[in-house]
Design an enzyme around this catalytic site. Structure first.
Site, PDB file in Angstrom:
ATOM      1  N   GLY A 192      15.973  38.190 -12.879  1.00  6.61           N
ATOM      2  CA  GLY A 192      15.539  38.640 -14.189  1.00  6.61           C
ATOM      3  C   GLY A 192      14.802  37.639 -15.036  1.00  6.61           C
ATOM      4  O   GLY A 192      13.836  37.980 -15.702  1.00  6.61           O
ATOM      5  N   GLU A 250      17.692  32.581 -19.450  1.00  5.35           N
ATOM      6  CA  GLU A 250      18.143  33.926 -19.090  1.00  5.35           C
ATOM      7  C   GLU A 250      17.188  34.971 -19.648  1.00  5.35           C
ATOM      8  O   GLU A 250      16.548  34.748 -20.676  1.00  5.35           O
ATOM      9  CB  GLU A 250      19.534  34.191 -19.684  1.00  5.35           C
ATOM     10  CG  GLU A 250      20.686  33.807 -18.801  1.00  5.35           C
ATOM     11  CD  GLU A 250      20.955  34.807 -17.686  1.00  5.35           C
ATOM     12  OE1 GLU A 250      20.073  35.628 -17.347  1.00  5.35           O
ATOM     13  OE2 GLU A 250      22.055  34.765 -17.147  1.00  5.35           O
ATOM     14  N   ASP A 251      17.158  36.114 -18.994  1.00  4.67           N
ATOM     15  CA  ASP A 251      16.437  37.249 -19.551  1.00  4.67           C
ATOM     16  C   ASP A 251      17.262  37.884 -20.659  1.00  4.67           C
ATOM     17  O   ASP A 251      16.744  38.274 -21.690  1.00  4.67           O
ATOM     18  CB  ASP A 251      16.064  38.277 -18.476  1.00  4.67           C
ATOM     19  CG  ASP A 251      17.235  38.706 -17.608  1.00  4.67           C
ATOM     20  OD1 ASP A 251      18.346  38.144 -17.734  1.00  4.67           O
ATOM     21  OD2 ASP A 251      17.047  39.607 -16.774  1.00  4.67           O
ATOM     22  N   ASP A 297      24.507  39.270 -22.640  1.00  3.27           N
ATOM     23  CA  ASP A 297      25.246  40.348 -23.300  1.00  3.27           C
ATOM     24  C   ASP A 297      26.729  39.993 -23.380  1.00  3.27           C
ATOM     25  O   ASP A 297      27.152  39.380 -24.335  1.00  3.27           O
ATOM     26  CB  ASP A 297      24.964  41.723 -22.696  1.00  3.27           C
ATOM     27  CG  ASP A 297      25.037  41.765 -21.181  1.00  3.27           C
ATOM     28  OD1 ASP A 297      25.711  40.930 -20.572  1.00  3.27           O
ATOM     29  OD2 ASP A 297      24.408  42.668 -20.610  1.00  3.27           O
ATOM     30  N   GLY A 340      28.406  37.750 -21.785  1.00  2.73           N
ATOM     31  CA  GLY A 340      28.612  36.306 -21.656  1.00  2.73           C
ATOM     32  C   GLY A 340      29.322  35.911 -20.378  1.00  2.73           C
ATOM     33  O   GLY A 340      29.544  34.726 -20.131  1.00  2.73           O
ATOM     34  N   THR A 398      28.312  36.023 -17.178  1.00  4.53           N
ATOM     35  CA  THR A 398      27.450  35.213 -16.310  1.00  4.53           C
ATOM     36  C   THR A 398      27.227  33.829 -16.920  1.00  4.53           C
ATOM     37  O   THR A 398      27.287  32.813 -16.220  1.00  4.53           O
ATOM     38  CB  THR A 398      26.094  35.919 -16.088  1.00  4.53           C
ATOM     39  OG1 THR A 398      26.340  37.207 -15.518  1.00  4.53           O
ATOM     40  CG2 THR A 398      25.201  35.118 -15.153  1.00  4.53           C
ATOM     41  N   ASP A 420      15.934  44.754 -15.444  1.00  2.52           N
ATOM     42  CA  ASP A 420      15.788  45.845 -14.484  1.00  2.52           C
ATOM     43  C   ASP A 420      16.892  46.882 -14.559  1.00  2.52           C
ATOM     44  O   ASP A 420      17.934  46.663 -15.173  1.00  2.52           O
ATOM     45  CB  ASP A 420      15.773  45.277 -13.062  1.00  2.52           C
ATOM     46  CG  ASP A 420      17.165  44.834 -12.617  1.00  2.52           C
ATOM     47  OD1 ASP A 420      17.665  45.373 -11.606  1.00  2.52           O
ATOM     48  OD2 ASP A 420      17.774  43.960 -13.267  1.00  2.52           O
ATOM     49  N   ARG A 457      11.267  45.614 -13.672  1.00  2.00           N
ATOM     50  CA  ARG A 457      11.055  44.211 -14.075  1.00  2.00           C
ATOM     51  C   ARG A 457       9.592  43.930 -14.414  1.00  2.00           C
ATOM     52  O   ARG A 457       9.296  43.074 -15.233  1.00  2.00           O
ATOM     53  CB  ARG A 457      11.473  43.259 -12.959  1.00  2.00           C
ATOM     54  CG  ARG A 457      12.938  43.218 -12.676  1.00  2.00           C
ATOM     55  CD  ARG A 457      13.250  42.093 -11.689  1.00  2.00           C
ATOM     56  NE  ARG A 457      14.550  42.232 -11.069  1.00  2.00           N
ATOM     57  CZ  ARG A 457      15.696  41.882 -11.620  1.00  2.00           C
ATOM     58  NH1 ARG A 457      15.708  41.373 -12.830  1.00  2.00           N
ATOM     59  NH2 ARG A 457      16.832  42.033 -10.970  1.00  2.00           N
TER      60      ARG A 457
END
Length: 180
Positions: A48, A102-103, A106, A108, A110, A162, A168
């Site tokens: 992403g 990061e893209d 949300d 957190g 990851t 995505d 993407r």
């Protein structure tokens, strides 16, 4: 396009490419100032963040390098709250300053996983640069230093984001259309 169909879902345009470019430029300016005496490593999360990371890096005037890691925590439109590491760190980053790119941030989950990996790798410090941030979905205490857009907790695609691998390549960001 004001609306796109990806698989079984319809998405409506939410953030235009020109606005993403402006946010990226502003973020690069902040990073250039904050790291003017350093040589950070940008750590892009695949797949992403690759588009945003490339755009951000092109706007940076500081000396920097980029590396990638591939993690996954989504299935369809929802977070699994479990992080799978698909491609790990492939270089020694101990003692380095790292900016995770990061893209989207949300929940957190990851981000927290990446911070743990980087602390284990004994990096000097860690910052987060994200194109989009969902503050109402964020459940962690780790600060997010660089934010392109704060957005509501709705599913978005485009510009690297995505839906099951699709969307993407859209230059704008689209939000899942809600039924009226």
């Amino acid at each position: 396009m004001d609306q796109v169909q990806i698989l079984d879902k319809t998405f409506v345009k939410y953030i235009e490419k020109k606005d993403i470019d402006a946010a990226c430029e502003k973020m690069a300016g902040q990073i250039n100032e904050d790291y003017k005496n350093d040589e950070p490593i940008l750590l892009a999360t695949l797949n992403g963040a690759i588009i945003f990371a490339a755009e951000l890096m092109q706007k940076l005037t500081i000396r920097c390098r980029i590396s990638c890691i591939k993690l996954s925590s989504y299935s369809g439109t929802t977070s699994t709250n479990q992080v799978k590491q698909l491609v790990g760190l492939n270089e020694d980053i101990s003692g380095k300053r790292v900016i995770i790119v990061e893209d989207i941030v949300d929940t957190g989950v990851t981000y927290e996983h990446m911070v743990a990996l980087l602390k284990e790798a004994k990096v000097k410090d860690i910052a987060m640069a994200t194109m989009a941030f969902k503050p109402t979905a964020y459940k962690k205490d780790i600060p997010v230093q660089y934010v392109g857009f704060s957005i509501p907790d709705k599913f978005v695609i485009g510009h690297g984001l995505d839906y099951d691998g699709w969307g993407r390549n859209l230059p704008d960001i689209y939000q899942l259309k809600t039924e009226n």
